[in-house]
Structures are given as C-alpha cells and as structure tokens.
Design an enzyme around this catalytic site. Sequence first.
Site, PDB file in Angstrom:
ATOM      1  N   SER A 280      -2.885   4.313 -10.823  1.00 38.74           N
ATOM      2  CA  SER A 280      -2.408   5.688 -10.909  1.00 38.74           C
ATOM      3  C   SER A 280      -0.894   5.737 -10.931  1.00 38.74           C
ATOM      4  O   SER A 280      -0.222   4.775 -10.593  1.00 38.74           O
ATOM      5  CB  SER A 280      -2.924   6.492  -9.717  1.00 38.74           C
ATOM      6  N   LYS A 281      -0.428   6.887 -11.332  1.00 38.07           N
ATOM      7  CA  LYS A 281       1.001   7.062 -11.560  1.00 38.07           C
ATOM      8  C   LYS A 281       1.855   6.731 -10.350  1.00 38.07           C
ATOM      9  O   LYS A 281       2.956   6.240 -10.486  1.00 38.07           O
ATOM     10  CB  LYS A 281       1.281   8.503 -11.991  1.00 38.07           C
ATOM     11  N   ARG A 282       1.290   6.982  -9.174  1.00 40.32           N
ATOM     12  CA  ARG A 282       2.145   6.820  -8.001  1.00 40.32           C
ATOM     13  C   ARG A 282       2.489   5.370  -7.683  1.00 40.32           C
ATOM     14  O   ARG A 282       3.381   5.093  -6.914  1.00 40.32           O
ATOM     15  CB  ARG A 282       1.559   7.525  -6.781  1.00 40.32           C
TER      16      ARG A 282
END
Length: 512
Positions: A280-282
Amino acid sequence: MAAASGNRPESTGRAARQENHTMEVRTRFAPSPTGYMHIGNLRTALYAWLHARGHGGKFILRIEDTDQARLVEDSVRVIYESLAVTGLDYDEGPDKGGSVGPYVQSERRHIYREYADKLLASGRAYRCFCEKTEKQEEPPQGEEKPGGEQDGPILGYDGRCSRLSESEVQANLSKGLPFVVRQRIDKDGSTAFKDFIYGDISVENKQLDDQILLKRDGFPTYNFANVVDDRLMGITHVMRGCEYLSSTPKYVLLYKAFGWDCPEHIHLPHILGPSGRKLSKREGSVALSDFLNRGYLPEAVLNYIALLGWNPGTEQEYFTREDLVKTFDIARIGKAPATFDEVKLAWLNGQHIKALPPEKAHELFARFYPAELAGRTDLAKLSAHIQGKVEKPSDIPQMTAFLSKLDEGYSAELFVNKKNKTTPENCLAALGDLKALLAGLPAWDFASIYAAVLGYAGEKGLKLGAVMWPLRIALSGLTVTPTGAIEIAELLGRGESDRRLGLAMEKLRVPL
RNA sequence: GCCCCCUUCGUCUAGCGGCCUAGGACGCUGCCCUUUCAAGGCAGAGAUCACGGGUUCGAAUCCCGUAGGGGGCGCCA
C-alpha cells in the site's frame, strides 16, 4: 478427476488443475479509475493478458466506474497509458469498441437495471427501504481501542425489508421512498465453488449478507455489475485478487439466481509490502509510474511481478514479454502471498538494461543525466560505459556527480589499499609519473591512455591494479566508480584530468 | 466477534509419498580476472520444510489439531 484422494475433496495440487479448452478464452482487466496503476492490479492485468494471449483468446478492458463519489479526473487516461507502456494490448475496450460494449460501467446502467428487474420479478431480489448504513471509520492507526473489545464491524443486514408485503412495497414506492435492491439469500445450507488456485471453497449461507445489487443512486455495486458484465461479455476466466475469495460464494449465488454457469474463478495471492501487509501507498511505491519514473523498464517490471506468485517450473528468471506469453501457465500460480522486493526488481532491471541496444540504453539514461554534465562529457560514450552496471537509472545523477564536479575534500587515506599495496608514498610517485606521461600524450582517447598506463605499469613491474587504484581516486575522489579509471580520464578530458592529478599530488604531500 | 485463506533459506521460489544429507534466483561472504569497486565466472554461508500429533516400510509432500500471518464481513471496488 484425481482419484488419488479417494472421496475426499479433490486435491488442489497443480496436477489436479485442468483447464477447459472447449471455448475461446476471454479474460478481462476491470480496473476502477483511481488515478494510478497499482502494481498489484498490473499483475492481475498481466496474468489475464498472458492467459488470453497464450491461448489465442481475447483480452478485454472494462472500466469499473460505478462509484460516483470516487471518480478521479483523468484517471482513465492513466489506465490507457499504463497498458500501452507495458504492452498489454486489449482487443475490446472503451476506446477500441467491440461487440459486447459499452465497456464503461457507468454507460451500462440500463443493463443492470434490466437484470435487477429480472431478479425482482423472480423474487430473487427485493427492494430495501432501510436507512443507509455506511461502514464506520477505522480508529486511527496505532490508537488503543478502549476496552479492547470493539474490533470488527457488527454483522450485516437483518433482512427486514425482505419480509415486506407487496402492498407495503407499493405503498413505499408511491410515497417515493428511496430504495436499494438487495439479493435474497436463503440462509440455510452453504454455497461452494471451486477456485482454480485455491480449490474448493465453501461458506455457510448464514455468513452471507443480502448484498446490495443496485444502490440508491441507481448505480450497481461492484458485486452485481461484475457478475452481469462478466456474463454478458463472455468472460471465461475471472482473475482478481484473493480479497474476493470469501465473497465469491455471493457471486456464485447470483449466477445461480440467473441460471447462468459460473466462469472459471482464478483468485490471485496478494503482493505484500515490506511490513507483511498488502502493498500500500503508506509503505513505499505502489504505482507503476513510481517505478517508471525511476528508470525501471516496463518489461522488467512485468518480468518481476510475473514471478511474484507464479513460476515457470524451470530455472529461468529472465523473461521478455514474449517469453512470458510462451511460458505462462495459470496452473503454476501459487497460493501464498509474496513480498515485493525492490532489490530483486533492480537486479532484473539491470539484466533488461544490459539486453538493450546501446541507443536505447542511452535514451533511458539521458533522462537522468544532470544538466551540468551535458556540456562537459560525451554522454553517449558514458552511457555505453555504464550500461553494464546500472540497475536503477535514478541512481545516475549521484553515480556520475564526480564527473562534473570533483569533491575536492576527499581524504588522502583513500589511497591506502592493502590488496594493491598502495601507500601515500608510492601513489605520489606513480601519479607524478603518470601526470607527466599523460600530459605528453599525442592523442586523448581510451586506447592511447590505456596503452600509456599499461606500459608504465609494465616498466615499473607493478600490477595494473596498483596503478589504477591511485589513478581512479585522483580522477574521481572515490574508490567506487561506475566506469573504469581510463574511461574517466577520457570523459574528463586532458585538462581536467591533469588538474585532478595535480590536486591529488598536493594532497599526498601532506603527511597523513 | 464470525467466516475464508495462507505458512519451505532474510526475500522470490522448486518440491505433488522414496530421486531431498531440500534445488535455483536475489541479497550476503570469499576466490578468480593485465582496470580497484562493479560487471562476469566460480565457490560458500544460509531452511531441524511454523509447531504438535497421526497415516505409512517411508512425509516438506496425505490427514487432524495448534500457533502465527493475511483477507473478508460497505449503498468501496
């Protein structure tokens, strides 16, 4: 049938998986327009594309834009561009046409309504007038849950509107009450299906909610649109991430409600980020563009992600797109999630870069050369020198910085090297000799400089490494450089090389 | 909470009951190489196959359980 397991559920081992070859293969990629191409979605697209191409089938692009609240401007263009740059061409799609269009779900609303009506008429669905219930926000990350007892949402809809009488429904309708259409699911028994990867999956029907088919705004939910579209578009193999595995029984029930046969379901294991959670982006890059911007080749990205969850059964790891088409086989997709490892991607990228024609490599590298280097050196020549060792082109500015500007503060201690038996004293002597030798060179090119240095080493009875070591450091201020010392001299030019040699000598005259 | 799924070197993986004293790749370490580092070639370290039971002459491979991890339970997809 694999008989080995007796009357137990069939083995899900690879040998047990058989494909149905009776009809033309049709696969689809059905992204929703989010504004970027997630690397996990790209892998799904790749597998679907490979399966179609490998079987002379058709690959279809369908845009799933049923969430009007989340529309991101321009994001369909990102999808087109991502597929174009990776070479995943499709036979039918919004911009390509085809006989089962339209290929954008927001343009298919009348179709979903029509099919919802069929279900309503047969009693397999009903109108629900209840209040909207939205998922409550997750507590912020890392925050303690008070009491420690409130994980997870409360289970679904109680089905009260399914018991509304016909007259009550009509009354609500005439009052103009808004409603959604829900699928009627009999809570007895269980629903099973066979996933191509995961084998027999069975869920008790009481676990399944009366899922919403048509939302209040008249748009279909993913669940409904997916089933209707896959059927109407003749999709034979449904490939998607395994987050859908446990809700697939609902889709199966929907197929049954329509009296349709199920397509082959192929759920793909997840790609995990470094933390072990879904990528995921994080925690870093997830968008194809992130990788492309750093100089990863589309083909290398494809090669790498193909190997995340699939293997050819041989020791081959380097694949061109065409190799993949020839080799890919859904029977060799695994079940376990895979962790994305950029280090290995970089290695593979290096392999693909090496295979590039020199002009192409230069074209790729040129995007990363700092402007101040352009006037000073022959960049095409530099590209040729570094093609064999660049893995990640975005490293180039840092790798080549020394060519445009020497960091004059480097330490004279760098010259000391045990293996080459170099000391400040013998380096000083060697550099002095070399400086004079090179200054008198009639031509300044690789062959001439190399011949001179080689001759010098031979004359002094030194190992070449013992001469190259101080030369490299003097010219670059570094012990590690992307090209050999001679190439550096050539790229730097006579004047600058001479200057740097002089500087190194001054440094060496000062006792450590 | 309920349900579904997964579990072989740090990572990607091979393995479908005897070929496994578990193979390959990345990374790591070392050696070789008339250019150090890198690349290339070679070598090495690295996995009691999550754990515990069972079935079997024999299990990483089959069965059961446990643990850990992931996912789902939206008028999101």
